[in-house]
Design a protein around this motif. Structure first.
Motif, PDB file in Angstrom:
ATOM      1  N   GLY A 267      -9.700  17.375  74.620  1.00 35.22           N
ATOM      2  CA  GLY A 267     -10.221  16.247  75.340  1.00 35.22           C
ATOM      3  C   GLY A 267      -9.966  14.731  74.801  1.00 35.22           C
ATOM      4  N   GLY A 268      -9.272  14.794  73.744  1.00 35.83           N
ATOM      5  CA  GLY A 268      -9.032  13.441  72.891  1.00 35.83           C
ATOM      6  C   GLY A 268     -10.088  13.010  72.078  1.00 35.83           C
ATOM      7  N   GLN A 269     -11.168  13.619  71.895  1.00 30.66           N
ATOM      8  CA  GLN A 269     -12.196  13.075  71.039  1.00 30.66           C
ATOM      9  C   GLN A 269     -12.106  13.631  69.670  1.00 30.66           C
ATOM     10  OE1 GLN A 269     -16.162  13.254  73.119  1.00 30.66           O
ATOM     11  NE2 GLN A 269     -14.980  14.310  74.905  1.00 30.66           N
ATOM     12  N   MET A 270     -10.959  13.216  69.108  1.00 30.99           N
ATOM     13  CA  MET A 270     -10.849  13.764  67.624  1.00 30.99           C
ATOM     14  C   MET A 270     -11.829  13.161  66.749  1.00 30.99           C
ATOM     15  SD  MET A 270      -7.922  15.589  67.926  1.00 30.99           S
ATOM     16  CE  MET A 270      -6.503  15.811  68.509  1.00 30.99           C
ATOM     17  N   ALA A 271     -12.075  11.611  66.963  1.00 33.37           N
ATOM     18  CA  ALA A 271     -13.138  11.132  65.949  1.00 33.37           C
ATOM     19  C   ALA A 271     -14.537  12.061  66.030  1.00 33.37           C
ATOM     20  CB  ALA A 271     -13.356   9.597  66.140  1.00 33.37           C
ATOM     21  N   ALA A 272     -14.901  12.339  67.187  1.00 32.56           N
ATOM     22  CA  ALA A 272     -16.132  12.861  67.368  1.00 32.56           C
ATOM     23  C   ALA A 272     -16.200  14.559  66.641  1.00 32.56           C
ATOM     24  CB  ALA A 272     -16.460  13.455  68.835  1.00 32.56           C
ATOM     25  N   VAL A 273     -15.083  15.217  66.645  1.00 33.72           N
ATOM     26  CA  VAL A 273     -14.714  16.556  65.795  1.00 33.72           C
ATOM     27  C   VAL A 273     -14.796  16.416  64.303  1.00 33.72           C
ATOM     28  CG1 VAL A 273     -13.138  18.373  65.474  1.00 33.72           C
ATOM     29  CG2 VAL A 273     -13.296  17.356  67.613  1.00 33.72           C
ATOM     30  N   VAL A 274     -14.218  15.246  63.966  1.00 35.96           N
ATOM     31  CA  VAL A 274     -14.089  14.825  62.601  1.00 35.96           C
ATOM     32  C   VAL A 274     -15.691  14.396  61.963  1.00 35.96           C
ATOM     33  CG1 VAL A 274     -13.437  13.054  60.859  1.00 35.96           C
ATOM     34  CG2 VAL A 274     -11.714  13.954  62.396  1.00 35.96           C
ATOM     35  N   GLY A 275     -16.414  13.819  62.733  1.00 39.94           N
ATOM     36  CA  GLY A 275     -17.739  13.501  62.511  1.00 39.94           C
ATOM     37  C   GLY A 275     -18.714  14.729  62.367  1.00 39.94           C
TER      38      GLY A 275
END
Length: 372
Positions: A295-303
């Motif tokens: 879904g394009g939420q890479m930063a959320a996954v990294v966090g």
């Protein structure tokens, strides 16, 4: 004209004095491991060795040796014509093969007959490998190691690079291993070396250090990717003093998005790497992370990875394995910028003592040596 044999210890001590180091083994043997800065001049290629071996088993040893001699002579002639035609008489190579026998002997004989002063490594690569393994047991013991500790994404690698740029001595195990040290740490289009060559690279780095100055190294685990850190070095690292690097979570996420751009820009590749966490984190958690990636939420996954996976593992590992971790001073980094790194370098170099921090309990044979 000259051709002399030299043992592994003397060869190691004089590596920088040879004009060239020539590996006469096949290309696959060379790829697995080789002496520092060696060039590959195969006396027999992989295909040729297979053909000669087949003749040895199926025809006769005598016929196999004749075929091998013809192939070796042609290869040596090609090497001399291509590599040695313009070399001066003062060129002084070290030549070796697997055991220091026929392949290096044949190449060295021709070079010696030309008039070059040739050294042949007695016992070949095998003898040098044994010397390196023995040396790796001792080389770390008189180093003044200083650990650079910090949670995933806190800029440890960048800080090591900044320390190196400032003139400090740095042992960058992740650079030698071609890996960033986690399940996501494989470098794109850059495979890891084999274990033997990794150990050769570590040995080469350790022997280059000035023993009167500190050596900075990141707080690695027992393995970097699939490669094992030499045991004596690992023990010395785990007993060493150091600093803890601290960076706000937002800065760590931003830094990781930069350093792992190949994953941040390829959702399917990151999803594939995340599969390696299914056993540790559970299928439902990993599948949620994969959905966020797509879904394009890479930063959320990294966090989430930092908070739920990497940080807890890091804190448990450091408390368990690094004896001085709780006493290490904190060094704050606002972000991964050059300015922040340089400020931290100034602070660290001002605080680190120069005297070697040798732990006598870590010497081989000591009953007090800690078990890891």
């Amino acid at each position: 004209m000259g051709l002399q044999r030299i043992d592994a210890k003397d060869a190691a001590a004089g590596l920088g004095q040879f004009s060239a180091v020539i590996d006469a083994r096949s290309e696959s043997e060379f790829a697995l491991d080789h002496l520092p800065h060696a060039q590959n001049w195969p006396t027999l290629t992989d295909a040729q060795r297979h053909a000669v071996g087949s003749d040895y088993a199926q025809v006769s040893p005598f016929d196999a040796r004749k075929r091998g001699a013809v192939l070796a002579a042609r290869n040596i002639a090609d090497h001399v014509e291509r590599e040695a035609a313009a070399l001066p008489k003062s060129w002084r190579p070290l030549v070796y093969c697997w055991r220091g026998g026929q392949r290096s002997g044949a190449l060295a004989l021709v070079l010696g007959q030309i008039g070059f002063e040739v050294r042949v490594l007695d016992g070949g690569y095998q003898a040098f490998r044994r010397f390196v393994l023995a040396d790796l047991e001792h080389l770390p013991l008189d180093l003044s190691l200083h650990m650079v500790c910090g949670k995933t994404g806190s800029g440890k690698t960048r800080l090591l690079q900044a320390l190196h740029a400032a003139g400090a001595q740095v042992l960058d195990l992740e650079a030698l291993a071609c890996h960033r040290g986690s399940v996501l740490g494989g470098l794109p289009d850059q495979p890891q070396p084999g274990q033997k060559h990794f150990e050769m690279l570590v040995w080469q780095a350790l022997r280059s250090f000035d023993r009167t100055r500190p050596v900075f190294v990141e707080s690695e685990s027992r393995t970097v990717g699939r490669l094992r850190v030499p045991e004596a070095l690992l023990k010395q690292m785990r007993a060493a003093p150091g600093v803890q690097i601290e960076m706000p979570v937002a800065g760590r996420v931003e830094l990781l998005m930069q350093d792992y751009a190949h994953l941040a820009q390829d959702a399917e590749l990151l999803c594939e790497r995340l599969q390696g966490l299914r056993e540790a984190r559970g299928a439902a958690v990993v599948e949620r992370w994969q959905a966020l990636c797509r879904g394009g939420q890479m930063a959320a996954v990294v966090g989430d990875l930092l908070a739920d996976h990497y940080d807890p593992i890091y804190l448990r590992s450091m408390a368990r394995n690094f004896a001085q971790f709780e006493r290490m001073p904190m060094v704050g980094l606002a972000d991964g910028s050059v300015a922040s790194m340089n400020q931290a370098v100034t602070q660290i170099l001002a605080a680190v003592t120069v005297a070697p921090a040798v732990n006598p309990d870590l010497r081989p044979g000591s009953a007090a040596a800690p078990r890891c």
